[in-house]
Enzyme design. Structure first.
Site, PDB file in Angstrom:
ATOM      1  N   GLN A 183      24.134  42.853 -21.967  1.00 55.05           N
ATOM      2  CA  GLN A 183      24.456  44.112 -21.507  1.00 55.05           C
ATOM      3  C   GLN A 183      26.189  44.332 -21.655  1.00 55.05           C
ATOM      4  O   GLN A 183      26.716  45.228 -21.807  1.00 55.05           O
ATOM      5  CB  GLN A 183      24.210  44.475 -20.032  1.00 55.05           C
ATOM      6  CG  GLN A 183      24.270  46.145 -19.649  1.00 55.05           C
ATOM      7  CD  GLN A 183      23.513  46.985 -20.457  1.00 55.05           C
ATOM      8  OE1 GLN A 183      22.447  46.313 -21.001  1.00 55.05           O
ATOM      9  NE2 GLN A 183      23.546  48.208 -20.304  1.00 55.05           N
ATOM     10  N   ILE A 184      26.851  42.998 -21.287  1.00 54.44           N
ATOM     11  CA  ILE A 184      28.296  43.074 -21.259  1.00 54.44           C
ATOM     12  C   ILE A 184      28.881  43.224 -22.603  1.00 54.44           C
ATOM     13  O   ILE A 184      29.988  43.728 -22.884  1.00 54.44           O
ATOM     14  CB  ILE A 184      28.564  41.642 -20.450  1.00 54.44           C
ATOM     15  CG1 ILE A 184      28.318  42.050 -18.984  1.00 54.44           C
ATOM     16  CG2 ILE A 184      30.279  41.596 -20.842  1.00 54.44           C
ATOM     17  CD1 ILE A 184      28.716  40.570 -18.073  1.00 54.44           C
ATOM     18  N   HIS A 185      28.002  42.714 -23.639  1.00 60.49           N
ATOM     19  CA  HIS A 185      28.612  42.622 -24.910  1.00 60.49           C
ATOM     20  C   HIS A 185      28.139  43.742 -25.521  1.00 60.49           C
ATOM     21  O   HIS A 185      28.617  44.241 -26.548  1.00 60.49           O
ATOM     22  CB  HIS A 185      27.674  41.547 -25.672  1.00 60.49           C
ATOM     23  CG  HIS A 185      28.261  40.150 -25.428  1.00 60.49           C
ATOM     24  ND1 HIS A 185      28.475  39.053 -24.431  1.00 60.49           N
ATOM     25  CD2 HIS A 185      29.112  39.205 -26.276  1.00 60.49           C
ATOM     26  CE1 HIS A 185      28.861  38.073 -24.597  1.00 60.49           C
ATOM     27  NE2 HIS A 185      29.410  38.270 -25.662  1.00 60.49           N
ATOM     28  N   GLY A 192      26.336  46.655 -27.735  1.00 57.78           N
ATOM     29  CA  GLY A 192      25.806  46.585 -29.008  1.00 57.78           C
ATOM     30  C   GLY A 192      25.917  45.481 -29.705  1.00 57.78           C
ATOM     31  O   GLY A 192      24.991  44.847 -30.427  1.00 57.78           O
ATOM     32  N   GLU A 241       5.713  24.522 -18.403  1.00 56.51           N
ATOM     33  CA  GLU A 241       5.788  23.660 -17.271  1.00 56.51           C
ATOM     34  C   GLU A 241       5.380  24.317 -16.036  1.00 56.51           C
ATOM     35  O   GLU A 241       5.971  23.859 -14.960  1.00 56.51           O
ATOM     36  CB  GLU A 241       6.815  22.607 -17.298  1.00 56.51           C
ATOM     37  CG  GLU A 241       6.981  21.864 -18.580  1.00 56.51           C
ATOM     38  CD  GLU A 241       7.721  20.473 -18.304  1.00 56.51           C
ATOM     39  OE1 GLU A 241       7.931  20.229 -17.040  1.00 56.51           O
ATOM     40  OE2 GLU A 241       8.195  20.089 -19.201  1.00 56.51           O
ATOM     41  N   LEU A 253      -1.863  18.891 -22.569  1.00 55.49           N
ATOM     42  CA  LEU A 253      -2.527  19.318 -21.284  1.00 55.49           C
ATOM     43  C   LEU A 253      -3.085  20.862 -21.696  1.00 55.49           C
ATOM     44  O   LEU A 253      -4.388  21.219 -21.677  1.00 55.49           O
ATOM     45  CB  LEU A 253      -1.968  19.296 -20.320  1.00 55.49           C
ATOM     46  CG  LEU A 253      -2.354  20.109 -18.744  1.00 55.49           C
ATOM     47  CD1 LEU A 253      -3.606  19.349 -18.267  1.00 55.49           C
ATOM     48  CD2 LEU A 253      -1.414  20.311 -17.809  1.00 55.49           C
ATOM     49  N   THR A 271       3.988  28.737 -15.218  1.00 55.26           N
ATOM     50  CA  THR A 271       4.499  29.930 -15.272  1.00 55.26           C
ATOM     51  C   THR A 271       5.284  30.317 -13.752  1.00 55.26           C
ATOM     52  O   THR A 271       4.927  29.499 -12.708  1.00 55.26           O
ATOM     53  CB  THR A 271       3.623  30.988 -15.557  1.00 55.26           C
ATOM     54  OG1 THR A 271       2.640  30.936 -14.364  1.00 55.26           O
ATOM     55  CG2 THR A 271       2.843  30.786 -16.661  1.00 55.26           C
TER      56      THR A 271
END
Length: 386
Positions: free
Chosen positions: A337-339, A341, A364, A124, A366
């Site tokens: 963010q939780i992880h 670095g 499919e 498409l 935006t």
């Protein structure tokens, strides 16, 4: 035909084990090599995954939309490239035929798509026609008893291994809108078809996307889906409604995977003498992620039930896809963010998933297209009620 609950549970458990024991261990290799091992495709074919949405009479599993989103959720727990391997056959590669194809087209293509023998690809998007799908320029000019196709399609998933293309082309040059577009089933081996070099992408390594070029490609008249000119855009929109619900379920599965990665890390990693999971700001990010994932799941289940009931789901499918794709992006951001670095290096899955999920807000339809679809349906309903 809907499965009985026991059979669906057994199938779901099988898919879950396959994802956990087979696919997740392959993620790092596939990301590094940008290739899925060939045997994976055969394994998925043997499980019936290529034919999830194809009716049983044509060799598929014939899952209802409500059942399909359950399986989509399970497939979302691993790298999305594995889902993409079967995705075009389950969705945009087969559903145009299922919904609008002639009986001859169904009997010719659907059994081979369901078995994985044939890979379908949906053409498409064009270089100058992305979200504005109605402005397709690829032409299909009448030539005797057939047509000649010319044009270029861009960002076409699985195009390098496709056996059949569903091609949207303009059959009426005087009609510049959606009504001038027809859908064609085109053999990928036809003279005049070539594919470009696969793109190097931000994420989703293992899924190959390339341009498809049509140069004086001759197709017979019976290649038009349904045998009727001018219905291609309508067919595409119906196909995308179902595809948006499928993708939404995958987003939910990916969010669940990210949340589990965060729980594992936060309950093992210590800072300032205590576990990360003991910090209330970490708990808040976990809670926000779970709440949003649950909300998306409720939306998708509701929309899928409406789809199965035969209701018009254009608006609710857009709502689900819009919310679920944006949601998983937020969850991925929190996961990094939780992880800390560690979330920025590829030793942890969240770094890869952070890049992978970004695409869901684009393909499919935006997020901005979903907003337009939602608003137009709202305004149309309001006008009709006055």
């Amino acid at each position: 035909m809907a499965l009985d609950q026991e059979t669906l549970n057994q199938f779901t458990d099988t898919v879950r084990r396959y994802v956990t024991e087979r696919l997740i261990p392959l993620e790092e290799q596939v990301s590094r090599e940008d290739a899925i091992p060939e045997e994976v495709s055969q394994e998925m074919a043997e499980m019936g995954l290529y034919g999830l949405s194809i009716p049983e009479e044509y060799g598929g599993l014939g899952l209802s939309m409500s059942e399909e989103v359950v399986i989509g959720n399970e497939l979302g727990h691993t790298a999305p490239c594995f889902r993409s391997l079967i995705g075009t056959n389950v969705g945009i590669g087969s559903q145009a035929i299922v919904m609008d194809g002639t009986e001859d087209q169904k009997r010719d293509y659907l059994p081979r798509l369901a078995s994985g023998e044939l890979v379908g690809s949906f053409c498409l998007t064009e270089p100058d026609s992305g979200s504005d799908a109605a402005s397709v320029r690829t032409s299909a000019k009448k030539d005797g008893n057939g047509y000649v196709l010319n044009g270029t399609k861009r960002f076409i998933t699985n195009s390098t291994k496709a056996g059949v293309f569903t091609v949207m082309a303009r059959t009426d040059p005087d009609n510049k809108g959606a009504g001038g577009i027809s859908a064609f089933l085109v053999d990928a081996r036809s003279p005049g078809i070539s594919t470009g070099k696969p793109y190097k992408k931000m994420g989703q390594q293992g899924t190959h996307v390339a341009d498809v070029i049509f140069e004086d490609v001759k197709v017979p008249a019976d290649a038009i889906i349904g045998g009727v000119e001018g219905q291609g855009f309508k067919t595409a929109m119906k196909v995308l409604d179902r595809g948006r619900l499928h993708l939404s379920s995958v987003c939910i599965g990916m969010a669940d995977r990210l949340i589990n990665e965060c729980l594992g890390y936060a309950t093992e990693r210590k800072q300032f003498g205590q576990l990360l999971s003991d910090f209330q700001l970490i708990q808040a990010m976990l809670a926000d992620s779970k709440t949003e994932a649950y909300a998306a799941e409720a939306m998708v289940k509701d929309a899928a039930a409406k789809f199965d009931a035969g209701e018009n789901t254009a608006m609710v499918a857009a709502c689900a896809k819009y919310y679920a794709s944006e949601m998983v992006g937020r969850v991925a951001d929190r996961a990094v963010q939780i992880h800390g670095g560690a979330g920025y290096i590829n030793e942890y899955a969240v770094e890869r998933f952070y890049r992978d999920v970004r695409l869901f807000r684009i393909y499919e339809g935006t997020s901005q297209i979903q907003q337009i679809v939602i608003a137009r349906n709202m305004l149309r309903a309001h006008a009709a009620s006055r």
